[in-house]
Motif scaffolding. Structure first.
Motif, short mmCIF file in Angstrom:
data_model
loop_
_atom_site.label_atom_id
_atom_site.label_comp_id
_atom_site.label_asym_id
_atom_site.label_seq_id
_atom_site.Cartn_x
_atom_site.Cartn_y
_atom_site.Cartn_z
N ILE A 49 0.86 -1.19 0.00
CA ILE A 49 0.00 0.00 0.00
C ILE A 49 0.89 1.22 0.00
O ILE A 49 1.84 1.32 0.80
N VAL A 50 0.58 2.18 -0.87
CA VAL A 50 1.29 3.45 -0.91
C VAL A 50 0.26 4.56 -0.68
O VAL A 50 -0.74 4.64 -1.40
N VAL A 51 0.50 5.38 0.34
CA VAL A 51 -0.37 6.52 0.66
C VAL A 51 0.39 7.79 0.30
O VAL A 51 1.49 8.03 0.82
N LYS A 52 -0.19 8.60 -0.60
CA LYS A 52 0.49 9.81 -1.09
C LYS A 52 -0.43 11.02 -0.95
O LYS A 52 -1.62 10.94 -1.22
N GLY A 53 0.17 12.14 -0.54
CA GLY A 53 -0.58 13.39 -0.43
C GLY A 53 0.06 14.35 0.53
O GLY A 53 0.83 13.95 1.41
N GLN A 54 -0.25 15.63 0.38
CA GLN A 54 0.28 16.68 1.25
C GLN A 54 1.81 16.64 1.32
O GLN A 54 2.41 16.95 2.35
N GLY A 55 2.44 16.24 0.20
CA GLY A 55 3.89 16.19 0.15
C GLY A 55 4.51 14.96 0.77
O GLY A 55 5.74 14.83 0.81
N GLU A 57 4.76 10.54 1.25
CA GLU A 57 4.53 9.24 0.62
C GLU A 57 4.92 8.17 1.63
O GLU A 57 6.07 8.11 2.09
N LYS A 58 3.94 7.33 2.02
CA LYS A 58 4.18 6.28 3.00
C LYS A 58 3.97 4.92 2.35
O LYS A 58 2.94 4.68 1.71
N ASP A 59 4.96 4.03 2.51
CA ASP A 59 4.91 2.67 1.99
C ASP A 59 4.54 1.72 3.12
O ASP A 59 5.24 1.65 4.14
N LEU A 60 3.47 0.94 2.91
CA LEU A 60 2.96 0.07 3.95
C LEU A 60 2.76 -1.34 3.41
O LEU A 60 2.74 -1.56 2.19
N THR A 61 2.59 -2.29 4.33
CA THR A 61 2.28 -3.67 3.97
C THR A 61 1.13 -4.15 4.85
O THR A 61 1.15 -3.93 6.08
N SER A 62 0.14 -4.78 4.23
CA SER A 62 -1.00 -5.25 5.01
C SER A 62 -0.58 -6.41 5.91
O SER A 62 0.28 -7.23 5.56
N SER A 63 -1.19 -6.49 7.08
CA SER A 63 -0.83 -7.50 8.08
C SER A 63 -1.43 -8.85 7.71
O SER A 63 -2.12 -9.00 6.70
N ALA A 64 -1.20 -9.82 8.58
CA ALA A 64 -1.75 -11.17 8.36
C ALA A 64 -3.26 -11.16 8.36
O ALA A 64 -3.90 -12.06 7.79
N THR A 65 -3.85 -10.16 8.98
CA THR A 65 -5.31 -10.05 8.99
C THR A 65 -5.81 -9.05 7.95
O THR A 65 -6.96 -8.64 7.99
N GLY A 66 -4.92 -8.62 7.04
CA GLY A 66 -5.32 -7.75 5.95
C GLY A 66 -5.45 -6.29 6.32
O GLY A 66 -5.96 -5.49 5.53
N PHE A 71 0.01 6.64 9.67
CA PHE A 71 -0.07 7.60 10.78
C PHE A 71 1.33 8.18 11.01
O PHE A 71 2.31 7.44 10.91
N PRO A 72 1.51 9.45 11.31
CA PRO A 72 0.49 10.50 11.32
C PRO A 72 0.32 11.11 9.93
O PRO A 72 1.26 11.13 9.13
N LEU A 73 -0.86 11.60 9.66
CA LEU A 73 -1.16 12.28 8.40
C LEU A 73 -1.81 13.61 8.72
O LEU A 73 -2.82 13.65 9.44
N ASP A 81 -2.84 3.66 -3.12
CA ASP A 81 -2.59 2.68 -4.17
C ASP A 81 -2.31 1.33 -3.53
O ASP A 81 -1.52 1.23 -2.58
N VAL A 82 -2.96 0.28 -4.05
CA VAL A 82 -2.80 -1.08 -3.52
C VAL A 82 -2.40 -2.03 -4.64
O VAL A 82 -3.04 -2.06 -5.70
#
Length: 810
Positions: A49-55, A57-66, A71-73, A81-82
Motif C-alpha cells: 500500500i502506498v499513501v500519497k498526499g500533502q507532500g 509518501e508512506k509505503d505500507l504492507t498489510s498485516s496477516a489479517t489484511g 499515521f500520522p497524516l 494505491d494497492v
C-alpha cells in the motif's frame, strides 16, 4: 522558594516529561486505517500500500489479517494505491479529517475491474469529550459565508455558545476564556477590550470545537477550545478573488492564491482581505427614547469600521520524516465608538441628565453621548508560528513550535465632547450635578512562547502524548482617564486624572502527559495529569505566583460502533490575563485603595456525562456538565469604556445540559440543531477588590452571572444538490441577565438568516464564478443584547441586512 529557582525547576520538569516515551494523536493530525479483502470477503495479507498526499509518501504492507494504518497524516486528501499478487491494482482517494478515516477495499482477481471500495465515516468517536467539527465547505454555505465573523460561526452553529456585545462569545457559564489554537498551537490573548476577531474564517480549512471533556494537553483558557486547521496550498497553482457588499454600505473584498513547487514537497498559500461598514459596533441607541427594550435604532451614528487581514502559510516536506510549516498573519482594525443621533434629547427620561430614571429592570439612567463625539479605537495583531514535525517511525513523532504574537490597542478620546456637559455650570446646577469621564489608551502586549508535543502510538491499544508550553507576556503603554465632577453648587468642576504606563509581565508554564487506552473494543479509558504555574510581576505589587496539579480522566463505553456513553472528570486551572489596572481604578476613586493586586487563578472541579448515537448519517448527542469553581473569574468594567478588569467570585458553579443533532439527511440535504440550558452563579468577592469602591459588601448570596443565558437554541438546514446551495439558520436566545444582582432577564429573541448561492459550471461562459445572496435577520428583530453594560450603555443586534457575494477562481 524564589522565582528564579521555581522557573528552573519547571524547565527541568518539562524536559523530563518530554523524555518519556509517550504519544497521543495530535489535534491537527489524523490517520487512515483499512482492511483488504478479496471478492469473496477473505482478507488479503502482504499487499503493498502506498499513501500519497500533502507532500508525503508512506509505503505500507498489510498485516496477516489484511489490515494497515498510515499515521500520522496531516488533515487533507490522500491517494491510496494497492498492489497484491493475483489481484488487479487499486487506486482511490480518501479525505483525512479530525476523526480517523477507515477504508474497506475489495480487490478483484487479476484482469478484472475493481469491485468497490467503501469509506466509513464513523460519527461516533471513542473520545470522552463534547466536540463539533466544521470544514471550509460547511462554513462557506452558511449565511455570511467565510467573510463573516468567527464568533458568529460559533454561536450560530454550536451548542453552549452565547452571543456577547463586544464581539465575544460566552461558553457554558464562562466569561470569555475561550482558547483558540492555530494548527494545534495555542493563540495568546490580545490586549483586553479588543473588538477584533481571533482569526478570519476565510483561512480555515477545518475547525474542531471542543466544549467539554478537555484532555490534559489543553491548558490556560478552558471555557472551550477552537482548534483551527489552516488552509494549505494545493498541488495546482490557483486561488480565488471575490467581494461582498450590502446593507450599511458594507464591502469585503478578498483574494487567495496558493500552490506548490514541481516536486510537490513545498506548498504555499497567501490571502488578503479587508472590510468596511457604516455599522461596525452595536448601536447604543434604542428605537424609542422612552423604551430601551424596543430594539436598536437603524440610524447608526459615528459607527464606521474598517480593517484588513493578511495571511501566509508555507509548508515544506523536507523528507518523509521532517516537515516545516510557517504560519503568519496580521490584522488591523479601526472602530468609531457609536454616538446617539442628534434627534435624541438628552433630557429624555432614559438619560442621566434632567432627572433621568431607571428602566423596568432597574438599569440606568444611561449616559448620553452627543452625536459630535469622536472617540475611536484602533487595533493591530501580528502573529508568527514555526513548527517542525519530526517522525521517528510509523508510530512516533515530535512537534516543536515557537511562536510570537504582538497585540496593540489605541483608544483615542475626544476630551472636549466627552467632558462638555460636566464643564457647563448652568447645566450642572439645573440637574444637581454631573460627572463625566474621558478615557484614552495606547497599550501593546508582546507574547513569546514555545509549545512541544511528543506523540507515540505505543501499540494498538495505547495512544500516548506528552508535552508542554512556556509563555512570556509583556504589556506596556499608557492608560489614562480624566474624570470631571461638577456638583452644581457654583464651586465649578473638579478634575481628577489617572495615568498608568507600567509594564506588566507574566510567565506561564505547563506540562502534561496523557494516554488513550483501549481496554476493549467497547471500552476506552483516556486521561492523564497536567501541571500549570503562573508568575505575574507588576510594579505596584508583590509577585503573584500560583500553580495547580490537575488530573483529568474520561471513560467511553461503546456497546456498538454507533453508540457511546462517556463520563469525564477534570481539575481545571484558568489564570487571569497578566494585566493590572489597579492604579487606574484606585486613583479614580472607583476602587478600594487598601486592596492590593489579589486576582487569583480560577480552579474548577469539572464533571461531564453524555451519550452519542448515530442514526444513519445523523449524530445525536446529549451532554450534561457541572462545574464547581473556586475564585471564579468575571470582569468589572472601567467607567464607560470597553476596558474590563478581571475579578474573582469566592465560589461559583455552572451546570447545564446540551442537546445536539447534525449530519446528512440524504445526499443533498444536511442539517444541525442545538439546544442548551445553563445556570451560572457566583458568590462573594475574593480577588480584584481594588475594582470595587471601599465598603462594597461581599454578599453571601449567590447571584446570576451577567453572561448567563438560561435557554439558547440554533438550527440550520442546507440544500446542496451540486452547484446550488440554499441554507436557512435560526437562533433563539432567552435573554442575558440584567437588573439588581442580575436577578432579571432581558427579553427573549428569535432571528433567522438565509442564503442562496450558485457555482457556475464549466462551459457555461461563467466557469469559476460563484454568486450568493444573504438575507440576515430576516424577521428584522434588532433585539437588545445588553442593557447598561458596555461602552455607551446599550447594545442592539443589527436589523434586516442584504449582502451579495461574488467570487471568481483565478
Amino acid at each position: 522558594m524564589n522565582f528564579k529557582f521555581s522557573f528552573k525547576r519547571l524547565c527541568l520538569l518539562l524536559m523530563l516529561v518530554l523524555s518519556v516515551h509517550t504519544k497521543a494523536l495530535a489535534t491537527v493530525d489524523g490517520a487512515i486505517s483499512g482492511t483488504l479483502l478479496d471478492d469473496k470477503g477473505v482478507v488479503v495479507p502482504n499487499a503493498k500500500i502506498v499513501v500519497k498526499g500533502q507532500g508525503l509518501e508512506k509505503d505500507l504492507t498489510s498485516s496477516a489479517t489484511g489490515t494497515f494504518q498510515a499515521f500520522p497524516l496531516v488533515l487533507g486528501d490522500y491517494e491510496v494505491d494497492v498492489t497484491a499478487t493475483g489481484f488487479s491494482p487499486y487506486q482511490g482517494t480518501v479525505a483525512v479529517s479530525g476523526n480517523s478515516s477507515s477504508l474497506e477495499v475489495h480487490l478483484s482477481p487479476a484482469g478484472e475491474m475493481q469491485l468497490k471500495v467503501s469509506a466509513k465515516r464513523n460519527l461516533v468517536t471513542p473520545a470522552s469529550d463534547s466536540s463539533r467539527d466544521l470544514d471550509k465547505d460547511e462554513i462557506g454555505q452558511l449565511p455570511g459565508g467565510a467573510t463573516q465573523d468567527m464568533t458568529k460561526v460559533l454561536y450560530s452553529t454550536t451548542a453552549g455558545f452565547v452571543h456577547g456585545d463586544f464581539g465575544q462569545v460566552f461558553t457554558r457559564g464562562n466569561h470569555a476564556n475561550l482558547q483558540y489554537q492555530i494548527d494545534g498551537i495555542q493563540l495568546p490573548d490580545s490586549v483586553g477590550g479588543s473588538f477584533g476577531q481571533a482569526f478570519a474564517p476565510i483561512n480555515i480549512d477545518h475547525m474542531e470545537i471542543l466544549t467539554g471533556g478537555l484532555q490534559p494537553e489543553f491548558g490556560g483558557r478552558l471555557a472551550g477550545v477552537v482548534n483551527i486547521v489552516t488552509k494549505s496550498g494545493g498541488t495546482q497553482n490557483g486561488g480565488e478573488i471575490g467581494t461582498s457588499f450590502g446593507s450599511y454600505n458594507q464591502v469585503s473584498p478578498y483574494a487567495t492564491y496558493g500552490g506548490s513547487d514541481v516536486s510537490g514537497a513545498f506548498h504555499y498559500l497567501l490571502s488578503v482581505s479587508s472590510f468596511y461598514t457604516d455599522r461596525g459596533l452595536d448601536t447604543p441607541a434604542p428605537s424609542d427614547i422612552n423604551n430601551d427594550q424596543k430594539g436598536g435604532n437603524e440610524a447608526a451614528i459615528h459607527d464606521q469600521s474598517y480593517g484588513s487581514d493578511q495571511f501566509i502559510k508555507l509548508d515544506w516536506v523536507a523528507d518523509n520524516n521532517n516537515k516545516l510549516a510557517l504560519v503568519a498573519y496580521s490584522e488591523n482594525k479601526f472602530f468609531q465608538i457609536p454616538d446617539y443621533p442628534s434627534s435624541f434629547d438628552p433630557g429624555g427620561s432614559n438619560y442621566s441628565y434632567f432627572g433621568g430614571v431607571t428602566d423596568i429592570y432597574g438599569n440606568g439612567p444611561f449616559n448620553y453621548v452627543p452625536s459630535t463625539t469622536n472617540d475611536t479605537q484602533s487595533e493591530a495583531n501580528k502573529y508568527v508560528e514555526l513548527s517542525w514535525k519530526h517522525t521517528f517511525d510509523e508510530n512516533s513523532f515530535i512537534q516543536i513550535s515557537p511562536y510570537w504574537k504582538e497585540s496593540s490597542l489605541i483608544f483615542t478620546n475626544d476630551v472636549a465632547n466627552d467632558l462638555a456637559a460636566s464643564q457647563d455650570n448652568n447645566l450642572a446646577a439645573a440637574v444637581g450635578g454631573i460627572t463625566e469621564s474621558s478615557f484614552s489608551e495606547n497599550r501593546t502586549s508582546d507574547n513569546y512562547g514555545t509549545q512541544v508535543d511528543y506523540t507515540w502510538h505505543a501499540d494498538a491499544n495505547n495512544l500516548i502524548k506528552a508535552g508542554g508550553q512556556v509563555l512570556l507576556t509583556q504589556s506596556s503603554g499608557p492608560v489614562s482617564v480624566i474624570e470631571v465632577n461638577n456638583p452644581g453648587d457654583g464651586s465649578g468642576p473638579a478634575t481628577l486624572a489617572s495615568g498608568d504606563s507600567s509594564t506588566d509581565v507574566g510567565y506561564q508554564e505547563g506540562v502534561y502527559v496523557q494516554d488513550e487506552l483501549t481496554l476493549a473494543k467497547w471500552l476506552v479509558l483516556s486521561g492523564g495529569l497536567r501541571f500549570d504555574a503562573i508568575q505575574f510581576v507588576f510594579p505596584d505589587s508583590t509577585t503573584s505566583i500560583d500553580s495547580n496539579w490537575g488530573p483529568r480522566v474520561g471513560l467511553s463505553i461503546l456497546p456498538t460502533e454507533t453508540t457511546k456513553f462517556h463520563v469525564f472528570y477534570g481539575k481545571l486551572f484558568m489564570p487571569a490575563p497578566p494585566e493590572d489596572l489597579r492604579d487606574t481604578f484606585v486613583n479614580l476613586g472607583q476602587g478600594n485603595q487598601l486592596a492590593p493586586y489579589d486576582i487569583k487563578a480560577e480552579k474548577d472541579n469539572y464533571f461531564e456525562a453524555g451519550v452519542a448515537q448515530q442514526v444513519g448519517n445523523q449524530l445525536l448527542t446529549v451532554n450534561a456538565y457541572y462545574k464547581d469553581a473556586t475564585n471564579m473569574l468575571d470582569e468589572s468594567q472601567l467607567l464607560n469604556t470597553a476596558i474590563a478588569q478581571p475579578y474573582n467570585f469566592a465560589t461559583g458553579y455552572a451546570y447545564g445540559v446540551e442537546f445536539s443533532m447534525r449530519g446528512k439527511i440524504d445526499q443533498d440535504w444536511s442539517d444541525f440543531a442545538n439546544y442548551s440550558y445553563e445556570i451560572a452563579e457566583g458568590q462573594g468577592i475574593s480577588g480584584g477588590l481594588f475594582a470595587f469602591p471601599a465598603g462594597t459588601p461581599t454578599s453571601t448570596d449567590y447571584q446570576f452571572l451577567d453572561h448567563c443565558q438560561i435557554n439558547t437554541a440554533n438550527v440550520g438546514l442546507t440544500y446542496n444538490p451540486g452547484d446550488l446551495w440554499i441554507t436557512a439558520t435560526g437562533l433563539y436566545g432567552g435573554g442575558l441577565s440584567t437588573g439588581p444582582n442580575n436577578s432579571l432577564r432581558l427579553p427573549d429573541h428569535v432571528t433567522m438568516d438565509t442564503t442562496i448561492g450558485y457555482a457556475f459550471k464549466k462551459g457555461s461562459g461563467l466557469s469559476g464564478l460563484k454568486a450568493s445572496l444573504d438575507v440576515l435577520n430576516v424577521l428584522d428583530n434588532p433585539y437588545v443584547i445588553f442593557i447598561n453594560n458596555g461602552y455607551n450603555g446599550n447594545h442592539y443586534e443589527n436589523g434586516r441586512e442584504f449582502i451579495f457575494h461574488l467570487a471568481e477562481a483565478i
